[in-house]
Write a protein that holds these residues in place. Structure first.
Motif, short mmCIF file in Angstrom:
data_model
loop_
_atom_site.label_atom_id
_atom_site.label_comp_id
_atom_site.label_asym_id
_atom_site.label_seq_id
_atom_site.Cartn_x
_atom_site.Cartn_y
_atom_site.Cartn_z
N MET A 175 30.31 34.79 -44.86
CA MET A 175 31.32 33.94 -44.24
C MET A 175 31.14 34.10 -42.74
O MET A 175 31.36 35.18 -42.20
CB MET A 175 32.71 34.36 -44.68
CG MET A 175 33.81 33.43 -44.20
SD MET A 175 35.39 33.96 -44.91
CE MET A 175 36.39 32.51 -44.62
N ALA A 176 30.74 33.01 -42.08
CA ALA A 176 30.35 33.15 -40.67
C ALA A 176 30.41 31.80 -39.97
O ALA A 176 29.48 31.44 -39.25
CB ALA A 176 28.93 33.73 -40.60
N GLY A 177 31.49 31.07 -40.21
CA GLY A 177 31.52 29.71 -39.66
C GLY A 177 30.27 28.99 -40.13
O GLY A 177 29.67 28.21 -39.41
N MET A 178 29.91 29.28 -41.39
CA MET A 178 28.61 28.80 -41.89
C MET A 178 28.73 27.39 -42.46
O MET A 178 29.58 27.11 -43.30
CB MET A 178 28.06 29.75 -42.95
CG MET A 178 26.63 29.42 -43.33
SD MET A 178 26.01 30.49 -44.62
CE MET A 178 25.63 31.96 -43.69
N THR A 179 27.86 26.54 -41.98
CA THR A 179 27.85 25.13 -42.38
C THR A 179 27.13 24.97 -43.72
O THR A 179 26.09 25.59 -43.95
CB THR A 179 27.08 24.32 -41.32
OG1 THR A 179 27.66 24.62 -40.04
CG2 THR A 179 27.14 22.83 -41.60
N SER A 185 19.70 35.74 -30.21
CA SER A 185 20.34 36.44 -31.32
C SER A 185 21.81 36.07 -31.46
O SER A 185 22.38 36.14 -32.55
CB SER A 185 20.08 37.93 -31.14
OG SER A 185 21.18 38.67 -31.43
N ASN A 186 22.44 35.63 -30.37
CA ASN A 186 23.81 35.13 -30.46
C ASN A 186 24.12 34.18 -29.30
O ASN A 186 23.31 34.04 -28.38
CB ASN A 186 24.83 36.28 -30.52
CG ASN A 186 24.73 37.18 -29.31
OD1 ASN A 186 24.84 36.73 -28.18
ND2 ASN A 186 24.48 38.47 -29.54
N GLY A 187 25.30 33.56 -29.38
CA GLY A 187 25.68 32.56 -28.38
C GLY A 187 25.76 33.13 -26.97
O GLY A 187 25.38 32.46 -26.01
N ASN A 188 26.25 34.38 -26.87
CA ASN A 188 26.37 34.99 -25.54
C ASN A 188 25.02 35.05 -24.84
O ASN A 188 24.92 34.76 -23.64
CB ASN A 188 26.89 36.43 -25.62
CG ASN A 188 28.23 36.52 -26.31
OD1 ASN A 188 28.57 35.66 -27.13
ND2 ASN A 188 29.00 37.54 -25.99
N PHE A 203 31.03 35.22 -32.68
CA PHE A 203 31.30 33.81 -32.94
C PHE A 203 32.80 33.57 -32.87
O PHE A 203 33.45 33.20 -33.84
CB PHE A 203 30.74 33.47 -34.34
CG PHE A 203 30.43 32.01 -34.55
CD1 PHE A 203 29.44 31.37 -33.81
CD2 PHE A 203 31.10 31.29 -35.53
CE1 PHE A 203 29.14 30.04 -34.05
CE2 PHE A 203 30.80 29.96 -35.77
CZ PHE A 203 29.82 29.33 -35.03
N GLN A 204 33.34 33.82 -31.70
CA GLN A 204 34.77 33.65 -31.47
C GLN A 204 35.13 32.16 -31.59
O GLN A 204 34.37 31.34 -31.08
CB GLN A 204 35.09 34.14 -30.04
CG GLN A 204 36.54 34.39 -29.82
CD GLN A 204 36.83 35.05 -28.47
OE1 GLN A 204 35.92 35.52 -27.79
NE2 GLN A 204 38.06 35.07 -28.09
N PRO A 205 36.20 31.76 -32.24
CA PRO A 205 37.29 32.56 -32.80
C PRO A 205 37.15 32.85 -34.30
O PRO A 205 38.10 33.29 -34.93
CB PRO A 205 38.51 31.65 -32.58
CG PRO A 205 37.94 30.27 -32.78
CD PRO A 205 36.54 30.31 -32.25
N TYR A 206 35.97 32.61 -34.87
CA TYR A 206 35.83 32.82 -36.33
C TYR A 206 35.63 34.29 -36.67
O TYR A 206 36.21 34.80 -37.61
CB TYR A 206 34.71 31.94 -36.88
CG TYR A 206 35.06 30.49 -36.70
CD1 TYR A 206 35.92 29.86 -37.59
CD2 TYR A 206 34.60 29.75 -35.60
CE1 TYR A 206 36.31 28.54 -37.41
CE2 TYR A 206 34.99 28.44 -35.40
CZ TYR A 206 35.84 27.84 -36.31
OH TYR A 206 36.24 26.56 -36.10
N GLU A 207 34.74 34.96 -35.90
CA GLU A 207 34.56 36.41 -36.08
C GLU A 207 34.10 36.99 -34.77
O GLU A 207 33.13 36.52 -34.20
CB GLU A 207 33.56 36.76 -37.21
CG GLU A 207 32.31 35.90 -37.26
CD GLU A 207 32.50 34.71 -38.17
OE1 GLU A 207 33.22 34.84 -39.16
OE2 GLU A 207 31.93 33.64 -37.88
#
Ligand code: ARG
Length: 278
Positions: A121-125, A195-198, A68-72
């Protein structure tokens, strides 16, 4: 780093009288680099850093999903990014050593509640539903759900997704707000979770979905890493990011809130964000 420790050890052996002071100074230095980047990984350098720190400080475990660039995100085998650095600064204020544990995004709340990590902590809303499961800190950043399409896509704005008979296929990261909102709006039959954005982006490039809904900063990173894609001008939703702790863990939450306040007031958080988001 290895070399650095080798030289340091030689120095410590020669100057055994001052070893304690040299050791302290070095620990501080090591903490800055490892704290921001300590992955669950166990390369020798990281282990050396954490071993020294752990001898003095208790460990604070953060659960995240590091795609989750640029957050992690990974730089080599280290997890870096806005969240990693803010978390390291919080841990320092708490007198603790940060350890980052990478996991699936939709496992973070469970990990927090089971206690296998101290916070998420994961850019979590912050959302109403998540507030039923965990407690959130004050917000440290904002996010926007963005829509990514191929350059030649017939989808030109968010409204196109709602058009009569549109039935566009949407790709999202499992368990994210993009997933939750898109499933609400377009029905689970039109939403595919990855499973992820990629992975969602690969599906978009391969034609199995028509767009990807994901937070705007990761969206920018994904679009610049993959040719032929663009982000639509119209955003999908505005959000606040925060840290979550086990429900009722007010002791840790109060400390985290106080640290976020201080790091906001002294400009640390703005500085970290500005380093990653130009
Ligand atoms: N902001 C969104 C949410 O909270 C997406 C977060 C995804 N984060 C990650 N590290 N993969 O659902």
């Amino acid at each position: 780093m290895k070399k650095f420790f080798a030289i340091l050890m030689a120095f410590v052996m020669v100057l055994s009288l001052t070893a304690v002071f040299v050791g302290c100074t070095t620990n501080d230095g090591a903490e800055d680099t490892t704290a921001a980047g300590t992955a669950a990984g166990t390369d020798a350098d990281t282990a050396a850093g954490t071993e020294n720190d752990a001898a003095e400080k208790p460990v604070l475990k953060m659960g995240t999903n590091a795609y989750f660039q640029p957050y992690e995100f990974y730089e080599g085998d280290k997890i870096v990014g806005i969240d990693a650095e803010i978390a390291a600064a919080i841990a320092e204020k708490l007198g603790m050593t940060l350890e980052i544990v990478d996991m699936e995004f939709d496992s973070i709340l469970t990990a927090v509640n089971e206690g296998s990590v101290d916070f998420g902590m994961a850019g979590m809303t912050i959302t109403e539903d998540r507030l039923l499961e965990v407690d959130f800190s004050i917000s440290y950043a904002n996010g926007v759900q963005a829509i990514i399409v191929k350059n030649d896509s017939p989808i030109t704005c968010a409204d196109d997704l709602y058009a009569e008979g549109a039935n566009y296929k949407v790709g999202v990261q499992l368990g994210t707000t993009g997933d939750i909102y898109a499933t609400d709006d377009f029905g689970s039959e039109n939403v595919t979770t990855y499973s992820n954005g990629n992975e969602a982006i690969l599906a978009l490039l391969g034609g199995s979905v028509d767009c990807v809904i994901i937070d705007n900063e990761p969206a920018k990173a994904l679009v610049s890493a993959n040719a032929g894609l663009k982000i639509l001008d119209t955003a999908y939703a505005n959000e606040d990011y925060a840290i979550c702790v086990k429900k009722g863990n007010t002791e840790l939450l109060d400390k985290i809130d106080a640290a976020i306040l201080e790091l906001t007031e002294d400009g640390t958080i703005a500085g970290i964000i500005a380093n990653y988001i130009k």
